[in-house]
Design a protein around this motif. Sequence first.
Motif, short mmCIF file in Angstrom:
data_model
loop_
_atom_site.label_atom_id
_atom_site.label_comp_id
_atom_site.label_asym_id
_atom_site.label_seq_id
_atom_site.Cartn_x
_atom_site.Cartn_y
_atom_site.Cartn_z
N VAL A 1 48.28 15.19 16.59
CA VAL A 1 48.90 16.50 16.78
C VAL A 1 47.88 17.55 17.21
O VAL A 1 48.22 18.53 17.88
CB VAL A 1 49.61 16.95 15.48
N VAL A 2 46.61 17.34 16.86
CA VAL A 2 45.61 18.39 17.06
C VAL A 2 45.49 18.79 18.53
O VAL A 2 45.20 19.94 18.85
CB VAL A 2 44.25 17.95 16.46
N SER A 3 45.74 17.85 19.45
CA SER A 3 45.63 18.19 20.87
C SER A 3 46.66 19.23 21.29
O SER A 3 46.45 19.94 22.28
CB SER A 3 45.77 16.94 21.74
N GLU A 4 47.77 19.32 20.56
CA GLU A 4 48.76 20.36 20.86
C GLU A 4 48.15 21.75 20.65
O GLU A 4 48.53 22.72 21.33
CB GLU A 4 50.00 20.19 19.99
N LEU A 5 47.21 21.83 19.73
CA LEU A 5 46.51 23.09 19.49
C LEU A 5 45.38 23.32 20.48
O LEU A 5 45.19 24.42 21.00
CB LEU A 5 45.91 23.10 18.07
N THR A 6 44.62 22.26 20.75
CA THR A 6 43.35 22.44 21.45
C THR A 6 43.45 22.32 22.97
O THR A 6 42.67 22.96 23.68
CB THR A 6 42.33 21.42 20.94
#
Length: 294
Positions: A103-108
């Motif tokens: 999920v972190v790539s949705e932020l970064t």
Amino acid sequence: MIDKLEMFIALAREEHFGRAALAQGVTQPTLSAAIKQLEDQLGVMLVWRGSRYQGLTPEGQRALIWARQIVGDTRTLRQEMRVAREGLSGDLRLAVIPTALTVVSELTADFGESHPNVRFSVQSKTSAQILSMLDNLEIDAGLTYLDNEPLGRVTTVPLYAERYVLVAKAGHPLLSGPVKWSDLGDVPLCLLTPDMQNRRIIAQHLIEAGVETTPQIEASSVVVLVSHVVRSNLATILPVRAAEIFLKGDDLGAVPLIRPDASHVVGLVAPHREPFTPVLAGLLDRARALSELA
């Protein structure tokens, strides 16, 4: 003074003069001398000493709170000045629970495209490690559970509600429809290790359903769990968001776990300190824009 406070924070974190010196990129005598100079400047003993590190004195415990605040504020000031010269730039250090790594790539990703001079580092850590690393200024923010275990004094942005599925090899008899937690008593499982909050959540739901299970495989990596599911008769329990990336082929299937239809909130956590660095403030704004729970 700031360099000495950085070394003091490192010593409190590592609880060992040699490891703290290594972490700071200095020799052990240099670090020891810096701590002694800091004590002389403050007029108190900060560290109990013997043949080795024996902990912080009461004054040292209080000084550690101030050291973290001063060092954190100094880093913010430096970044504010850099942004004034160069625009939004710098390093952003994140620690993420294993089940939220996809999920972190949705932020970064979009944030990085909008601000190409911002560099990210992402580490996989337990929820407890994330909170400790925030306290010790080792990371700028984390992605973890918000509603299951105490967080302490942090800034939070809820992102999504984690829901759970049973993941098994294609053709597994349980993949024909939703599965109750109470149906899992005889199912061979592989699960995350007990130090992971996800494992504690799953164990609690199984206990509440009257199921006692001993996993045949425990691992700290979702990839390790899924690789065993692909090659054996084992199944695993994963959040939907963590499972989706592995379900694009034909090897695996997943079905919802129901009764209860359990959910737990995952979100961004940051130090409870204002002003935030410009880069962290931008990431928090990005998280609020993405939140499914606003």
